[in-house]
Design a protein around this motif. Structure first.
Motif, PDB file in Angstrom:
ATOM      1  N   GLU A 137      46.503  42.418  32.453  1.00  0.00           N
ATOM      2  CA  GLU A 137      47.272  43.558  31.957  1.00  0.00           C
ATOM      3  C   GLU A 137      48.066  44.228  33.070  1.00  0.00           C
ATOM      4  N   GLN A 138      47.616  44.077  34.320  1.00  0.00           N
ATOM      5  CA  GLN A 138      48.339  44.633  35.458  1.00  0.00           C
ATOM      6  C   GLN A 138      49.491  43.732  35.910  1.00  0.00           C
TER       7      GLN A 138
ATOM      8  N   GLN B 137      40.769  40.427  32.038  1.00  0.00           N
ATOM      9  CA  GLN B 137      41.678  41.110  31.126  1.00  0.00           C
ATOM     10  C   GLN B 137      42.423  42.241  31.833  1.00  0.00           C
ATOM     11  N   GLU B 138      41.708  43.039  32.641  1.00  0.00           N
ATOM     12  CA  GLU B 138      42.343  44.141  33.373  1.00  0.00           C
ATOM     13  C   GLU B 138      43.432  43.622  34.308  1.00  0.00           C
TER      14      GLU B 138
END
Length: 220
Positions: A42-43, A38-39
């Protein structure tokens, strides 16, 4: 399930158990992988790029100190750079692969290229010139990085968003491909569909390739 969960399953990043009723039962490692996926999404990373890192790298990047040095990205970059240099000196491919796994799983691709790969390769070259690193070690690290960039370029190309087309290649007498590969990956990350033509490309073939692929730009 959640779209990120389903994408991670399709890419074999998760290893849940099944309850008697057929429901997924996630482990702590699965949850750590999902959080890291997820991180990275999102980047701005594509699911293909994330999947190319693999489950092990995603777990390592989310594990915290001391293994990945992820709490301090600047220190992490130095550590992975040192690992790549030592991999060349010691002719240790698993060490080189692990350093790349952790660097690309923790840093943005741009930072991994600029803060880890570029200075590591420069240092390896300096050590080779001083007779402290063998040709075998230099080739091992260079080839390992080239293979990684080719895989990343493939996944970035698959996610290209209509940002135009380009051809990337090396000049006719240039055998060193890493700079060109880095440029190709950088362009693909920004939405271009990139055709990579490799080392020592005759200029007449470059002209033909641009015509055949409809490339809007060529980078040498």
């Amino acid at each position: 399930g959640h779209p990120v969960e389903e994408a991670a399953h399709r890419r074999d990043l998760l290893e849940p158990e099944r309850t008697p009723g057929g429901h997924r039962l996630y482990t702590e490692d699965d949850l750590r992988v999902l959080r890291r996926v997820q991180e990275l999404l999102e980047q701005g990373r594509s699911i293909g790029e994330v999947a190319a890192l693999g489950r092990g790298a995603l777990l390592g990047a989310s594990a915290g100190p001391p293994r990945t040095r992820a709490n301090d990205e600047a220190a992490g970059a130095v550590g992975w750079r040192e690992d790549l240099v030592q991999a060349a000196v010691q002719i240790d491919q698993p060490l080189a692969e692990r350093a790349l796994d952790e660097a690309f799983a923790t840093l943005s691709p741009e930072r991994a290229l600029v803060d880890v790969l570029e200075p590591a390769l420069r240092e390896v070259g300096e050590l080779w010139a001083k007779g402290r690193c063998s040709v075998a070690g230099e080739h091992l690290v260079s080839n390992t990085i080239s293979a990684r960039l080719l895989r990343l370029l493939e996944t970035a190309n698959a996610a290209s968003l209509g940002g135009g087309t380009a051809v990337c290649a090396c000049f006719p007498d240039e055998q060193h491909v890493l700079g060109g590969l880095a440029v190709a990956y950088w362009l693909a990350r920004r939405g271009r569909r990139v055709t990579w033509l490799g080392a020592a490309l005759p200029l007449e073939d470059l002209d033909r390739a641009c015509d055949r692929t409809g490339a809007e730009a060529a980078f040498l």
